[in-house]
Design an enzyme around this catalytic site. Structure first.
Site, mmCIF file in Angstrom:
data_model
loop_
_atom_site.group_PDB
_atom_site.id
_atom_site.type_symbol
_atom_site.label_atom_id
_atom_site.label_comp_id
_atom_site.label_asym_id
_atom_site.label_seq_id
_atom_site.Cartn_x
_atom_site.Cartn_y
_atom_site.Cartn_z
ATOM 1 N N TYR A 66 10.469 11.997 44.366
ATOM 2 C CA TYR A 66 9.985 12.477 43.070
ATOM 3 C C TYR A 66 8.924 13.539 43.304
ATOM 4 C CZ TYR A 66 7.472 12.741 38.675
ATOM 5 O OH TYR A 66 6.885 13.208 37.533
ATOM 6 N N GLU A 88 9.200 18.835 36.443
ATOM 7 C CA GLU A 88 9.498 17.559 37.091
ATOM 8 C C GLU A 88 10.840 17.621 37.813
ATOM 9 O OE1 GLU A 88 10.292 14.065 34.552
ATOM 10 O OE2 GLU A 88 8.507 13.214 35.485
#
Ligand code: GDP
Ligand code: MN
Length: 394
Positions: A115, A203
Site C-alpha cells: 500500500y 492512493e
C-alpha cells in the site's frame, strides 16, 4: 473532485509512474477489441468512483468488479456482465454505483502487494506519505487493528520529499537492490504528480512488485482540491457528473455548499461552523441530518430559494430545520427566500425556523403572516428538538 482509476493512472503515467498497459471500453465489443490488441491474460475493471471493487457484488448477483480474463472472449463476457449493472462495494453504500465503463489492462504477475498513499495531514499541516507491506486488503482495517504496520513520513512543504525519507519508506517495506531503486523512482514521480496536480489524495493499493524486479501501480485513486481546479483545465475536464449525487450537482450550479447525507432532517444554515453545530445538536436530540447546507454569509433571496428547493427534493427528508444567525446575512432576506420557494413548490413537510440576529423580528413577522404553517423556535436546542418530533411518517 474524484476521477476514475483509468484517468488517475493516465495522469500518473505522464509523470513516469509505471502502470499496466490498458484502455477504457464502453461496450463488450470494445472490451473484446482492446483485450485482443493487448493479447494474453487481461484484467477487466469496473470504473466507478469507489474502491473495494474486487470484493464487490453486482445487484445482478454476479461477483467481483475486477476480473482476470484468460482471453478476449472472456473479457467480452465479463464486460457484458459489468456494463450497465449496479456494483455494490463497502465504499458505495447499499445503493451501489452503475458501471458505465470498464478498464481493460494487461494482467500483471504479482510477487507481493503493498500500500502506498499520499494525503494531507491537516493536524501536522503537511502531506503524509503512508506505506505498508499489507497492501491489497482494506487499509482501514490494517490501520485499526495493526497500526504499527503502516509507516509514515511527513513532507515539509518547502523542502519537499527528501531522499532519506524515500529510503526510510523503502527499507520499512523491506526493499533492496533493483526493487528498492524502482520504488524510489516511482515514489519520487508519484509525489511530484500529487503536488503539481493539487491532489488531496493519491492512493496506490496495491502497489505491486513483480518477479522481474519491477514496481508497478496496479490500482490508482486520486482526489483533487476543487478550489485548485481553476488552474488545471485538463483535470477539471475529467469530471464525471454521472458519478455524483444529482442534488449535489444541482447545488454546485448555484454555488451552494450542499452535501447529501442519509438522515431525515433537512437543514438550511448560514455558515459552515453553525451548520456543523446544527447537525450535532440534531443528533444529540435523537435525529439524523439529511444534509449539510451552508447558504453562505451573503445569501440572496434567489440563493435561499434554490437551497430550499434542493433540500426539499431529497425524498428522505421528513422535516426541515432552518437555523440562521443573522450577521452579514439578514434574517428577512432568508424569510423572503423561503417564501419565494414556497410559492413555487408546495411545502408538505413541517418546517422549524430559528432566526436570530439582524432583522430577526422582521423575518419572523414575514413568516408568520405568510399563511404557511412554520414552527418557530427561540434557540437551537429547541429548534432541533421540534424538528425531530415534527417528522412526518416516522
Ligand atoms: P479495488 O478492489 O477497487 O481496490 O480494485 P484493484 O484494482 O485494487 O483490484 C483488486 C484486486 O484484484 C487487487 O488487489 C489484485 O489482487 C487483483 N488484481 C488486479 N489486477 C490484477 C492483475 O493484473 N493480476 C493479478 N494477478 N491480480 C490483479
Ligand atoms: Mn485497490
Amino acid at each position: 473532485m474524484k476521477v476514475h482509476e483509468y484517468q488517475a493512472k493516465e495522469i500518473l503515467n505522464k509523470y513516469g509512474v509505471p502502470i499496466p498497459k490498458g484502455k477504457v471500453a464502453f461496450s463488450p465489443e470494445e472490451a473484446y477489441q482492446i483485450a485482443k490488441d493487448i493479447g494474453g491474460v487481461v484484467v477487466v475493471k469496473s470504473q466507478i468512483h469507489a474502491g473495494g471493487r474486487g470484493k464487490g457484488t453486482f445487484k445482478s448477483g454476479f461477483k467481483g468488479g475486477v476480473k482476470l480474463a484468460k482471453n478476449a472472449e472472456e473479457a467480452r463476457d465479463y464486460a457484458s456482465k459489468m456494463l450497465g449493472e449496479i456494483l455494490v462495494t463497502h465504499q458505495t453504500g447499499p445503493e451501489g454505483k452503475k458501471v458505465e465503463k470498464v478498464y481493460i489492462t494487461e494482467a500483471s504477475d504479482i510477487l507481493k502487494e503493498y500500500y502506498l498513499g499520499i494525503v494531507l495531514d491537516r493536524a501536522k499541516e503537511r502531506n503524509v506519505i503512508m506505506a505498508s507491506s499489507e497492501g491489497g486488503v482494506e487499509i482501514e482495517k490494517v490501520a485499526a487493528e495493526t497500526p504499527e504496520k503502516i509507516f509514515k513520513v511527513w513532507v515539509h512543504p518547502l523542502l519537499g520529499l527528501q531522499k532519506y525519507q524515500i529510503r526510510e519508506l523503502g527499507f520499512a517495506l523491506g526493499f533492496s537492490g533493483d526493487i528498492f531503486k524502482s520504488f524510489s523512482e516511482l515514489l519520487e514521480k508519484l509525489y511530484k504528480a500529487h503536488e503539481e496536480s493539487d491532489a488531496t489524495l493519491t492512493e496506490i493499493n496495491p502497489l505491486i512488485t513483480t518477479k522481474e524486479g519491477k514496481v508497478i501501480a496496479l490500482d490508482a485513486k486520486m482526489n483533487f482540491d476543487d478550489n485548485a481546479l481553476a488552474r488545471h483545465q485538463e483535470i477539471a475536464s475529467l469530471r464525471d457528473i454521472s458519478e455524483e449525487d444529482p442534488l449535489e450537482v444541482e447545488a454546485s450550479k448555484h454555488d451552494l455548499n450542499y452535501i447529501r447525507l442519509d438522515g431525515t432532517i433537512g437543514c438550511m444554515v448560514n455558515g459552515a461552523g453553525l451548520a456543523m453545530a446544527t447537525m450535532d445538536v440534531i443528533t444529540l436530540e435523537g435525529g439524523k441530518p439529511a444534509n449539510f447546507l451552508d447558504v453562505g454569509g451573503s445569501a440572496t433571496t434567489e440563493r435561499v430559494k434554490n437551497a430550499f428547493r434542493i433540500l426539499l427534493s431529497d425524498k428522505n427528508v421528513k422535516s426541515v430545520l432552518i437555523n440562521i444567525f443573522g450577521g452579514i446575512v439578514r434574517c428577512d432576506v432568508i424569510a423572503e427566500g423561503v417564501l419565494a420557494a414556497a410559492k413555487e413548490i408546495e411545502i408538505k413537510l413541517p418546517v422549524v425556523v430559528r432566526l436570530q440576529g439582524t432583522n430577526s423580528e422582521k423575518g419572523m413577522e414575514l413568516l408568520k403572516n405568510s399563511g404557511q404553517n412554520f414552527i418557530t423556535a427561540k434557540d437551537l436546542k429547541e429548534a432541533a428538538s421540534l424538528a425531530v418530533k415534527a417528522q412526518k411518517g416516522m
